[in-house]
Design a protein around this motif. Structure first.
Motif, PDB file in Angstrom:
ATOM      1  N   ASN A   1      29.121  10.347  27.629  1.00 25.22           N
ATOM      2  CA  ASN A   1      28.839  11.600  26.957  1.00 25.22           C
ATOM      3  C   ASN A   1      28.456  10.907  25.558  1.00 25.22           C
ATOM      4  N   ARG A  36      26.586  24.574  23.044  1.00 27.95           N
ATOM      5  CA  ARG A  36      26.914  24.676  24.668  1.00 27.95           C
ATOM      6  C   ARG A  36      26.322  25.972  24.899  1.00 27.95           C
ATOM      7  N   ASP A  66      21.435  23.385  29.429  1.00 29.30           N
ATOM      8  CA  ASP A  66      20.284  22.887  30.313  1.00 29.30           C
ATOM      9  C   ASP A  66      18.989  22.559  29.621  1.00 29.30           C
ATOM     10  N   ARG A  75      22.219  13.830  31.638  1.00 29.04           N
ATOM     11  CA  ARG A  75      22.828  15.022  31.467  1.00 29.04           C
ATOM     12  C   ARG A  75      22.897  15.725  32.558  1.00 29.04           C
ATOM     13  N   PRO A 124      27.182  15.930  32.319  1.00 27.25           N
ATOM     14  CA  PRO A 124      26.627  17.247  31.995  1.00 27.25           C
ATOM     15  C   PRO A 124      27.280  17.882  30.964  1.00 27.25           C
ATOM     16  N   ILE A 125      26.799  18.818  30.213  1.00 23.42           N
ATOM     17  CA  ILE A 125      27.339  19.574  29.422  1.00 23.42           C
ATOM     18  C   ILE A 125      27.539  21.076  29.857  1.00 23.42           C
ATOM     19  N   ALA A 126      28.822  21.646  29.977  1.00 24.46           N
ATOM     20  CA  ALA A 126      29.083  22.965  30.395  1.00 24.46           C
ATOM     21  C   ALA A 126      28.667  24.034  29.430  1.00 24.46           C
ATOM     22  N   PRO A 127      28.179  24.994  30.227  1.00 23.78           N
ATOM     23  CA  PRO A 127      27.873  26.070  29.137  1.00 23.78           C
ATOM     24  C   PRO A 127      29.094  26.763  28.608  1.00 23.78           C
ATOM     25  N   ARG A 128      29.067  27.163  27.395  1.00 19.09           N
ATOM     26  CA  ARG A 128      30.056  28.202  26.607  1.00 19.09           C
ATOM     27  C   ARG A 128      30.504  29.258  27.768  1.00 19.09           C
ATOM     28  N   VAL A 129      31.612  29.434  27.770  1.00 16.72           N
ATOM     29  CA  VAL A 129      32.108  30.693  28.652  1.00 16.72           C
ATOM     30  C   VAL A 129      32.588  31.864  27.812  1.00 16.72           C
TER      31      VAL A 129
END
Length: 142
Positions: free
Chosen positions: A16, A82, A86, A132, A137-142
């Motif tokens: 990262n 975030r 993608d 990525r 990978p970067i997780a999307p904001r929830v």
């Protein structure tokens, strides 16, 4: 074996950090290149050493500048916020395309000394696409 090799959390953190470094370097390079193309005319670009701009249509130069600035912003903003992270991979993939096309133009014009720069920027962008997707990978904001 080191802790880095056996602990996936540490390995992922290392990836990262490395990917963020690559993203920031790429973003800085493409912001500079893109804003130069957006703010300068053909004659100024030629004087700066961009000989290809001499015969390039005005709108093509501006389009390339917009693509480079948009790609640079796409490398940072979606990942940092975030929100749709993608898009960072897609921005890096788009910059890969820009570098392949740029290398093609330079080869066609016999400007072989510039092609290694295109290759390095392509490799960094490709690393971001792969990294990525697979390593960090970067997780999307929830």
């Amino acid at each position: 074996m080191t802790t880095f090799d056996t602990n996936p959390a540490i390995a992922s953190k290392g990836w990262n950090i490395g990917l963020w470094l690559a993203q920031v370097i790429l973003a800085a390079m493409f912001i500079m290149a893109g804003t130069t193309k957006l703010m300068s005319g053909s004659a100024e670009l030629v004087a700066m050493g961009m000989g290809w701009a001499e015969n390039a249509p005005f709108l093509l130069i501006k389009f390339i500048g917009i693509a480079e600035v948009a790609g640079a912003l796409g490398l940072i903003l979606p990942a940092a916020t975030r929100i749709m992270p993608d898009l960072t991979r897609l921005a890096a993939a788009g910059l890969c395309v820009v570098m392949v096309l740029a290398a093609g133009v330079h080869i066609f014009r016999g400007e072989f000394e510039v092609v290694p720069v295109n290759a390095v920027l392509f490799a960094l962008a490709a690393l971001v696409v792969w990294g990525r997707a697979r390593k960090a990978p970067i997780a999307p904001r929830v």
